[in-house]
Write an enzyme that holds these catalytic residues in place. Sequence first.
Site, mmCIF file in Angstrom:
data_model
loop_
_atom_site.group_PDB
_atom_site.id
_atom_site.type_symbol
_atom_site.label_atom_id
_atom_site.label_comp_id
_atom_site.label_asym_id
_atom_site.label_seq_id
_atom_site.Cartn_x
_atom_site.Cartn_y
_atom_site.Cartn_z
ATOM 1 N N SER A 8 -50.065 17.650 12.664
ATOM 2 C CA SER A 8 -49.404 17.780 11.157
ATOM 3 C C SER A 8 -48.232 18.816 10.948
ATOM 4 O O SER A 8 -48.601 19.898 11.246
ATOM 5 C CB SER A 8 -50.136 17.894 10.107
ATOM 6 O OG SER A 8 -49.307 17.880 8.903
ATOM 7 N N HIS A 33 -47.405 13.640 12.699
ATOM 8 C CA HIS A 33 -47.827 13.349 11.120
ATOM 9 C C HIS A 33 -46.913 14.097 10.111
ATOM 10 O O HIS A 33 -46.994 15.360 10.577
ATOM 11 C CB HIS A 33 -49.348 13.859 10.881
ATOM 12 C CG HIS A 33 -49.897 13.251 9.660
ATOM 13 N ND1 HIS A 33 -50.433 12.205 9.273
ATOM 14 C CD2 HIS A 33 -49.893 14.042 8.488
ATOM 15 C CE1 HIS A 33 -50.642 12.143 7.928
ATOM 16 N NE2 HIS A 33 -50.525 13.380 7.410
ATOM 17 N N ASP A 35 -45.867 15.117 6.123
ATOM 18 C CA ASP A 35 -46.507 15.022 4.897
ATOM 19 C C ASP A 35 -45.365 15.143 3.764
ATOM 20 O O ASP A 35 -44.938 16.238 3.789
ATOM 21 C CB ASP A 35 -47.366 16.095 4.905
ATOM 22 C CG ASP A 35 -48.662 15.906 5.550
ATOM 23 O OD1 ASP A 35 -49.470 14.872 5.362
ATOM 24 O OD2 ASP A 35 -49.180 16.833 6.302
ATOM 25 N N MET A 37 -44.473 15.527 0.106
ATOM 26 C CA MET A 37 -44.997 16.014 -0.954
ATOM 27 C C MET A 37 -43.930 16.096 -2.155
ATOM 28 O O MET A 37 -42.981 16.769 -2.088
ATOM 29 C CB MET A 37 -45.792 17.255 -0.826
ATOM 30 C CG MET A 37 -46.918 17.085 0.065
ATOM 31 S SD MET A 37 -47.812 18.733 0.164
ATOM 32 C CE MET A 37 -48.880 18.499 1.372
ATOM 33 N N HIS A 66 -46.876 10.483 5.859
ATOM 34 C CA HIS A 66 -47.862 10.417 4.711
ATOM 35 C C HIS A 66 -47.083 10.662 3.373
ATOM 36 O O HIS A 66 -46.677 11.773 3.205
ATOM 37 C CB HIS A 66 -48.885 11.227 5.326
ATOM 38 C CG HIS A 66 -49.959 11.469 4.229
ATOM 39 N ND1 HIS A 66 -50.948 12.482 4.040
ATOM 40 C CD2 HIS A 66 -50.570 10.701 3.066
ATOM 41 C CE1 HIS A 66 -51.848 12.434 3.212
ATOM 42 N NE2 HIS A 66 -51.508 11.501 2.560
ATOM 43 N N MET A 68 -47.388 11.501 -0.213
ATOM 44 C CA MET A 68 -48.066 12.010 -1.186
ATOM 45 C C MET A 68 -46.941 12.273 -2.794
ATOM 46 O O MET A 68 -46.814 13.217 -3.016
ATOM 47 C CB MET A 68 -48.750 13.154 -1.105
ATOM 48 C CG MET A 68 -49.894 13.264 -0.073
ATOM 49 S SD MET A 68 -49.949 14.808 0.700
ATOM 50 C CE MET A 68 -49.088 14.563 2.086
ATOM 51 N N MET A 137 -58.758 10.966 3.282
ATOM 52 C CA MET A 137 -58.448 12.493 3.018
ATOM 53 C C MET A 137 -59.700 13.259 3.085
ATOM 54 O O MET A 137 -60.570 13.039 2.163
ATOM 55 C CB MET A 137 -57.636 12.844 1.660
ATOM 56 C CG MET A 137 -56.284 12.148 1.724
ATOM 57 S SD MET A 137 -55.096 12.473 2.941
ATOM 58 C CE MET A 137 -55.348 14.524 2.574
ATOM 59 N N GLY A 142 -52.258 18.242 -0.490
ATOM 60 C CA GLY A 142 -51.341 18.878 -1.108
ATOM 61 C C GLY A 142 -50.969 20.214 -0.535
ATOM 62 O O GLY A 142 -49.788 20.804 -0.422
ATOM 63 N N PHE A 143 -52.197 20.444 0.701
ATOM 64 C CA PHE A 143 -51.824 21.981 1.267
ATOM 65 C C PHE A 143 -52.567 21.933 2.491
ATOM 66 O O PHE A 143 -53.770 21.003 2.817
ATOM 67 C CB PHE A 143 -52.464 23.242 0.564
ATOM 68 C CG PHE A 143 -52.138 23.423 -0.841
ATOM 69 C CD1 PHE A 143 -50.703 24.242 -0.908
ATOM 70 C CD2 PHE A 143 -52.582 22.554 -1.954
ATOM 71 C CE1 PHE A 143 -50.409 24.317 -2.359
ATOM 72 C CE2 PHE A 143 -52.081 22.792 -2.988
ATOM 73 C CZ PHE A 143 -50.931 23.788 -3.340
ATOM 74 N N GLY A 145 -54.540 23.673 6.004
ATOM 75 C CA GLY A 145 -55.392 24.906 5.993
ATOM 76 C C GLY A 145 -56.671 24.985 5.083
ATOM 77 O O GLY A 145 -57.168 26.037 4.814
ATOM 78 N N ASP A 175 -57.627 13.053 7.659
ATOM 79 C CA ASP A 175 -56.468 14.048 7.376
ATOM 80 C C ASP A 175 -56.959 15.075 6.659
ATOM 81 O O ASP A 175 -57.158 14.734 5.284
ATOM 82 C CB ASP A 175 -55.378 13.162 6.621
ATOM 83 C CG ASP A 175 -54.175 14.200 6.513
ATOM 84 O OD1 ASP A 175 -54.170 15.341 7.206
ATOM 85 O OD2 ASP A 175 -53.270 13.909 5.884
ATOM 86 N N GLY A 176 -56.945 16.519 7.211
ATOM 87 C CA GLY A 176 -57.196 17.474 6.581
ATOM 88 C C GLY A 176 -58.615 18.223 7.009
ATOM 89 O O GLY A 176 -59.893 17.576 7.155
ATOM 90 N N GLY A 177 -58.410 19.402 7.515
ATOM 91 C CA GLY A 177 -59.544 20.442 8.215
ATOM 92 C C GLY A 177 -59.934 19.750 9.260
ATOM 93 O O GLY A 177 -61.101 20.142 9.563
ATOM 94 N N GLY A 197 -53.340 19.838 11.429
ATOM 95 C CA GLY A 197 -52.276 20.831 11.429
ATOM 96 C C GLY A 197 -52.534 22.339 11.690
ATOM 97 O O GLY A 197 -52.219 22.595 12.881
ATOM 98 N N SER A 198 -53.175 22.889 10.821
ATOM 99 C CA SER A 198 -53.328 24.302 11.334
ATOM 100 C C SER A 198 -54.044 24.510 12.524
ATOM 101 O O SER A 198 -53.827 25.470 13.261
ATOM 102 C CB SER A 198 -54.058 25.076 10.119
ATOM 103 O OG SER A 198 -54.356 24.393 9.124
HETATM 104 C C1 DX5 Z 1 -52.828 17.676 3.219
HETATM 105 C C2 DX5 Z 1 -52.012 16.935 4.179
HETATM 106 C C3 DX5 Z 1 -52.548 17.357 5.672
HETATM 107 C C4 DX5 Z 1 -52.370 18.587 6.376
HETATM 108 C C5 DX5 Z 1 -53.431 18.856 7.281
HETATM 109 O O1 DX5 Z 1 -52.260 17.228 2.079
HETATM 110 O O2 DX5 Z 1 -51.843 15.579 4.057
HETATM 111 O O3 DX5 Z 1 -51.969 16.207 6.788
HETATM 112 O O4 DX5 Z 1 -51.239 18.774 6.689
HETATM 113 O O5 DX5 Z 1 -53.450 20.103 7.505
HETATM 114 P P1 DX5 Z 1 -54.835 20.964 8.211
HETATM 115 O O6 DX5 Z 1 -55.148 20.263 9.587
HETATM 116 O O7 DX5 Z 1 -54.471 22.304 8.359
HETATM 117 O O8 DX5 Z 1 -55.906 20.655 7.003
HETATM 118 ZN ZN ZN Z 2 -51.366 14.334 5.519
#
Ligand code: DX5
Ligand code: ZN
Length: 216
Positions: A8, A33, A35, A37, A66, A68, A137, A142-143, A145, A175-177, A197-198
């Site tokens: 991401s 990927h 994002d 927003m 993606h 949002m 999700m 939204g964020f 990490g 997607d996420g964590g 992502g992170s």
């Molecule tokens: C969250 C995003 C994710 C995010 C994932 O709203 O849709 O794609 O970038 O980031 P990590 O992997 O850090 O949770």
């Molecule tokens: Zn995403």
Amino acid sequence: MSHKIAPSILAADFGNLQRDCEMVNNSQADWFHLDVMDGVFVPNISFGMPIIKNINSYAKKTLDVHLMIVNPDKFIKSFKEIGADVLTVHYEVCDHLHRTLSAIKQEGMKAGVALNPHTSVHLLSDVLNDLDLVCIMSVNPGFGGQSFIENTYKKVKELAHLREISNANFLIEIDGGVSTANARKLLDAGADVLVAGSFVFKSENPVQTIADLKAV
Ligand code: DX5
Ligand code: ZN
């Protein structure tokens, strides 16, 4: 088919986007990927068309966008024009989901739908055969990490079961964590695409981290 890894870009260094895109090109990652927003559907604003156009000029892999955002229908054509290959909208903002999915496919893109952590996979039962991808999700969007929500495994299993009994063939994306700590369990539950992502970009060696996720 082996699973796909989609780093991401939200977690990349925006001052060095070209460098980070090239890192992804030269890694075992499958997709980018991206994002988007809008500060309305989610409590954050990320990036939009000019940045994606720029990423597309460097990226040599599938662009997985993606959205949002509210009113995604307004921008389907624009995302096609700037290089999106997969376009995912949120279930929660689509009053006419079937129409939106058809419009995405009409533009020649793969059509995805994303579900917030509280949105049941069963709500998709009447469009299962119209989908190319379902993004589960595993954090509230939204964020980057944030911590992974454990209920995700159950949702992935339920969705994989629905896919099987309906003879559908969409990909299941998480997607996420996501990290190597939960990747194996997600794949065993039925996931096909892991967004990270992170875990990738904050690691010391992102290329190796992507390889680690790919090797899970
Ligand atoms: C969250 C995003 C994710 C995010 C994932 O709203 O849709 O794609 O970038 O980031 P990590 O992997 O850090 O949770
Ligand atoms: Zn995403």
